[in-house]
Write a protein that holds these residues in place. Structure first.
Motif, PDB file in Angstrom:
ATOM      1  N   ALA A 150     -24.562 -28.781  30.000  1.00  0.00           N
ATOM      2  CA  ALA A 150     -24.895 -29.778  30.431  1.00  0.00           C
ATOM      3  C   ALA A 150     -25.175 -30.367  32.024  1.00  0.00           C
ATOM      4  O   ALA A 150     -24.365 -29.232  32.702  1.00  0.00           O
ATOM      5  CB  ALA A 150     -24.168 -31.372  29.969  1.00  0.00           C
ATOM      6  N   ASP A 151     -25.892 -31.214  32.374  1.00  0.00           N
ATOM      7  CA  ASP A 151     -25.711 -31.869  33.814  1.00  0.00           C
ATOM      8  C   ASP A 151     -24.839 -32.406  34.250  1.00  0.00           C
ATOM      9  O   ASP A 151     -24.315 -32.191  34.772  1.00  0.00           O
ATOM     10  CB  ASP A 151     -27.739 -31.968  33.704  1.00  0.00           C
ATOM     11  N   VAL A 152     -24.142 -33.041  33.951  1.00  0.00           N
ATOM     12  CA  VAL A 152     -23.294 -34.092  33.718  1.00  0.00           C
ATOM     13  C   VAL A 152     -21.822 -33.517  33.342  1.00  0.00           C
ATOM     14  O   VAL A 152     -21.959 -33.259  32.261  1.00  0.00           O
ATOM     15  CB  VAL A 152     -23.374 -35.283  33.165  1.00  0.00           C
ATOM     16  N   ARG A 203     -33.013 -45.063  29.814  1.00  0.00           N
ATOM     17  CA  ARG A 203     -31.996 -44.101  30.446  1.00  0.00           C
ATOM     18  C   ARG A 203     -31.475 -43.189  29.102  1.00  0.00           C
ATOM     19  O   ARG A 203     -30.029 -42.873  29.148  1.00  0.00           O
ATOM     20  CB  ARG A 203     -30.650 -45.235  30.545  1.00  0.00           C
ATOM     21  N   ASP A 216     -31.131 -37.612  27.818  1.00  0.00           N
ATOM     22  CA  ASP A 216     -30.194 -37.919  27.413  1.00  0.00           C
ATOM     23  C   ASP A 216     -29.779 -36.073  27.052  1.00  0.00           C
ATOM     24  O   ASP A 216     -28.624 -35.501  27.554  1.00  0.00           O
ATOM     25  CB  ASP A 216     -29.847 -38.712  26.578  1.00  0.00           C
ATOM     26  N   LYS A 233     -30.365 -33.054  28.042  1.00  0.00           N
ATOM     27  CA  LYS A 233     -30.791 -32.888  29.609  1.00  0.00           C
ATOM     28  C   LYS A 233     -29.891 -33.431  30.487  1.00  0.00           C
ATOM     29  O   LYS A 233     -28.126 -32.628  30.002  1.00  0.00           O
ATOM     30  CB  LYS A 233     -31.803 -33.445  30.553  1.00  0.00           C
ATOM     31  N   LYS A 234     -28.769 -34.278  30.223  1.00  0.00           N
ATOM     32  CA  LYS A 234     -27.636 -34.554  30.720  1.00  0.00           C
ATOM     33  C   LYS A 234     -26.347 -34.183  30.383  1.00  0.00           C
ATOM     34  O   LYS A 234     -25.361 -34.129  30.479  1.00  0.00           O
ATOM     35  CB  LYS A 234     -27.340 -36.317  30.953  1.00  0.00           C
ATOM     36  N   TYR A 235     -26.541 -34.175  28.781  1.00  0.00           N
ATOM     37  CA  TYR A 235     -25.266 -34.086  27.906  1.00  0.00           C
ATOM     38  C   TYR A 235     -25.363 -31.889  27.361  1.00  0.00           C
ATOM     39  O   TYR A 235     -24.082 -32.035  26.624  1.00  0.00           O
ATOM     40  CB  TYR A 235     -25.141 -34.753  26.877  1.00  0.00           C
TER      41      TYR A 235
END
Lengths: 616, 199
Positions: A315-317, A491, A589, A591-593
């Protein structure tokens, strides 16, 4: 005024058990009546005398005695086997209590309990013995190894009262011995006369403990055909809304008639086994650290692919562990796995325990609860959904308290308008997820079981308010709606209409809103070129509710994309092979998680056919 | 420990936490043992019966409904146990107490008369005698009146709760209690007054 019957009232007055009016009436009367004054004085003296009876203090070990008395008593196996050698019943001992008298004294040395066990053994031996005599046919032979034929017709069996016969297994059931027929003197010759009663009662109880007695009105014995063993999975009550997940026939039906196929179910299983393999040891799923678990279940794969040990897609985040854990658990629960049944019981138990650990004192489920993390309403709602589904599937009381506290927290932060507001989250989205959690809880607790959760206050009323508010906002008349839709989509959050579908009660009016939403969704069916996991999931839920042609189209697109893009080819040399069962974390989403997120959502989408009972 | 009995019982019922049960035992062991003690005047048997009552609560925890107060529930179990015990005891030969305080009225009044006539007896002994008188008097009451009286001496039980324990109307509790206290008064207050008069 007559003083007849005033005595009772005066006594009640002394005990403080009269109402204020009665008191004042009585006091006025007392001021005038000499006889009643005397009466009151005498009563007071008598009551004071009775108060002087001494109280006894409980003995020091009383609480400990109670504790040991209620703990389950286990009969050590070696004791039973040791006794096995000693109990022999000669063939001529026809009468039940003859046998009892003859054999008990020999065993009485090691105390009452031993006598109790031995007595049970004697009973069983006699049971078999008399059975044979009654039936007048060849002896029912206990399983090999359990009998030891001895001289004459003396033989020994174990304590297990099940005997296999050609006609199927039978169970011997004995009636409780009436305590007065136990001959205490024969067992303990030097027992004092006044203690006999207690010995008798204790002996009877120990016999009952050793072997629970079933009611029967037949003399000593009853033959009961052994019932087939109920499979482990069906032993607990599952609410109707979740039964499709667990009952095999219904599941197959739901998949086939809902638009799924063998392939979709295989994809679900592959995805779940990847998720299970990438759980952390403490029970959570981590967006970044999941890669350290890759080696665990993939030893063989690692041998084949020496250069490709780890799954990519971190995850990025950081710090979305709570959300990922909830999603992974939802995916597992969605396929009917629970913490009470194999194969994923340990996985679920660990995950659920981790989730409960994240709960703060006020009921909010927050990542890093001890470190003062900030509440994310989405995370809290997803976690509550997990707890609700667990409760609905198993009725396990262990997670009930956490669920109640989670729901109470949701109620405590709901506004009077029915919305939930939260920093960093659109009120509409926050409300949608909070009500989705409430809806899951409502589904998980039909009928009376909702009352035990404080149903009307923490579930029904907040849900009604929230649904009404959402419905107002989702009306397509306002420009608000369209604006939200695009912004939120970018988002990776659900559109309000889809979120509404998660929470909506089934009603014609709700169906109207969802119809509207489905027209919007139909413009863009799932497409790998424009990935958006949250959109896909919420869209799938909405479309399935709406059903019809729109759903069939959407489902086709969904299956195409997910079945094609899941990593499932286990061919040597292909880079994707260790990620068997996953979907690449694409989209805003994704990429984020990371990969856990995309895989959990992929699985959740494909479980849609049976996660909830279909619309009537 | 601000939790109510019902909360503890529900927790024990639903989660099976032994701590909740132990807290209840700690809270109720004293009143329960004393309840049996006043019926029997034997501490060992009273403790056995109290233990059995707690075991029943444990075994039948699922049968408890939050409608009733826990104390009411517990004492109803205790009272049923007492009835069972009496039935069992009827079959067995009755134990006869050899202590100075006897079971019948003549005995006790005689004892009191002795106490009144001998002024050299210390104050402490005097008190013990008196307590013995009260015990005797309570023992000589009819069973139903005795039960109501002893329950009323149990801490925290109101008339309404006693009524619920015994499954009788509140009015009956009142009248039985009054009958019991009146009988005690006739036997104790008048006698002691007579004793004083003699002195």
């Amino acid at each position: 005024m007559s003083c007849e019957g005033k005595g009772e009232e005066l006594l009640a007055y002394l005990h403080g058990e009269v109402t204020a009016e009665e008191t004042s009436a009585l006091e006025t009367h007392l001021a005038r009546c000499e006889a009643c004054q005397t009466e009151l004085r005498e009563l007071r003296v008598t009551v004071a005398l009775t108060d002087r009876i001494p109280e006894v203090e409980p003995s020091a070990g009383f609480a400990a005695r109670v504790r040991s008395a209620v703990e389950p008593i286990e009969v050590p196996a070696e004791r039973l086997t040791a006794r096995r050698q000693e109990v022999r019943i000669p063939a001529e001992s026809r009468s039940f209590f003859d046998g009892w008298r003859r054999w008990i004294p020999r065993l009485s040395g090691s105390g009452l309990r031993a006598a109790g066990y031995a007595a049970a053994l004697v009973l069983l031996v006699l049971a078999v013995n008399s059975l044979m005599q009654q039936k007048g046919r060849r002896p029912v032979r206990p399983a090999p190894g359990k009998t030891r034929p001895a001289k004459g017709r003396t033989f020994v069996i174990t304590a297990k009262p099940i005997i296999r016969t050609p006609g199927g297994p039978i169970r011997l059931v004995r009636r409780p011995i009436p305590p007065e027929s136990i001959d205490v003197e024969a067992i303990l010759p030097d027992v004092k006369a006044f203690e006999k009663e207690d010995v008798r009662v204790k002996l009877k109880e120990s016999l009952e403990v050793l072997e629970p007695v079933e009611a029967t009105d037949v003399e000593e014995l009853l033959l009961v055909r052994e019932l087939p063993k109920i499979p482990e999975r069906k032993r607990y009550y599952v609410v109707p809304a979740f039964q499709n997940r667990l009952i095999r026939k219904r599941k197959i039906y739901a998949v086939w008639h809902g638009g799924g196929s063998t392939q979709t179910q295989r994809a679900v299983i592959r995805g779940l086994s990847w998720l299970v393999a990438h759980q952390d040891r403490d029970g959570k799923w981590s967006g970044q650290a999941f890669r350290k678990n890759c080696w665990r279940h993939y030893d063989r794969l690692r041998e084949n692919h020496p250069g490709n040990r780890r799954c990519g897609g971190a995850a990025d985040v950081p710090g979305a562990d709570l959300r990922l854990t909830s999603l992974a658990l939802l995916a597992l629960l969605g396929n009917g796995h629970t913490h009470l049944a194999a194969p994923y019981d340990t996985v679920l138990r660990r995950g659920l325990d981790w989730l409960v650990l994240q709960q703060r004192d006020d009921g909010a489920i927050v990542e890093g609860a001890s470190a003062g993390g900030e509440v994310s309403l989405l995370d809290h709602s997803l976690a509550s959904m997990v707890l609700a589904e667990t409760y609905g599937l198993t009725h396990d009381q262990r997670y009930r308290r956490a669920l109640i506290r989670g729901l109470e927290y949701l109620r405590s932060i709901q506004k009077a308008t029915g919305e939930w507001a939260h920093p960093r989250t659109e009120p509409l989205v926050a409300s949608a997820w909070a009500s989705a959690a409430l809806r899951a809880s409502a589904l998980a607790t039909p009928g009376i079981s909702r009352q035990t959760l404080g149903g009307a206050e923490v579930i029904d009323e907040p849900l009604r308010l929230a649904a009404a508010r959402l419905q107002q906002q989702v009306q397509p008349s306002g420009s608000l709606f369209a604006r939200y839709r695009e912004e939120i989509r970018k988002r990776g959050e659900p559109s309000p209409g889809s979120a509404y579908a998660l929470a909506a009660p089934r009603s014609p009016r709700a169906d109207g809103v969802l119809q509207m939403e489905s027209r919007y969704l139909a413009r863009e069916t799932p497409d790998w070129k424009r990935p958006n996991w949250m959109y896909w999931y919420c869209g799938t839920v909405t479309m399935q509710h709406v059903g019809g042609l729109a759903w069939r189209r959407w489902n086709r697109g969904l299956k195409d994309v997910l079945l094609r893009e899941q990593k499932h080819v286990l061919a040597p040399g292909r880079r994707g092979s260790v990620r068997l069962g996953t979907w690449d974390p694409v989209g805003p989403d994704g990429k984020k998680y990371g990969r856990v997120y995309s895989t959990a959502f992929g699985v959740l989408c494909l479980e849609i056919y049976y996660r909830h009972a279909p619309k009537k | 420990m601000g939790r109510t009995d019902i909360e503890l019982m529900l927790e024990f019922q639903q989660d099976g936490t032994p701590e909740a049960f132990e807290a209840l035992v700690a809270r109720y062991q004293r009143p329960l043992i004393n309840f049996f003690f006043r019926l029997l005047w034997r501490k060992d048997v009273a403790e056995d019966l109290a233990q059995e009552a707690f075991c029943r609560v444990f075994r039948h925890r699922l049968a408890y409904e939050a409608r009733a107060k826990f104390s009411t529930y517990l004492f109803r179990i205790a009272r049923n146990l007492w009835i069972d015990y009496c039935r069992r005891r009827q079959a067995a030969p009755r134990t006869v107490s050899l202590s100075p305080r006897g079971g019948d009225g003549s005995h006790s009044s005689g004892g009191l008369a002795v106490a009144a006539r001998t002024p050299s007896v210390t104050e402490r002994l005097d008190r013990q005698e008196l307590i013995g008188q009260v015990q005797d008097a309570i023992e000589s009451l009819p069973d139903d009146q005795q039960m109501v009286l002893i329950l009323s001496k149990t801490k925290g039980l109101k008339y309404a709760e006693i009524a619920e324990v015994l499954e009788i109307p509140v009015g009956t509790v009142r009248s039985r209690l009054h009958a019991a206290i009146s009988k005690l008064r006739d036997r104790l207050v008048s006698h002691s007054a007579a004793g004083r008069g003699e002195e």
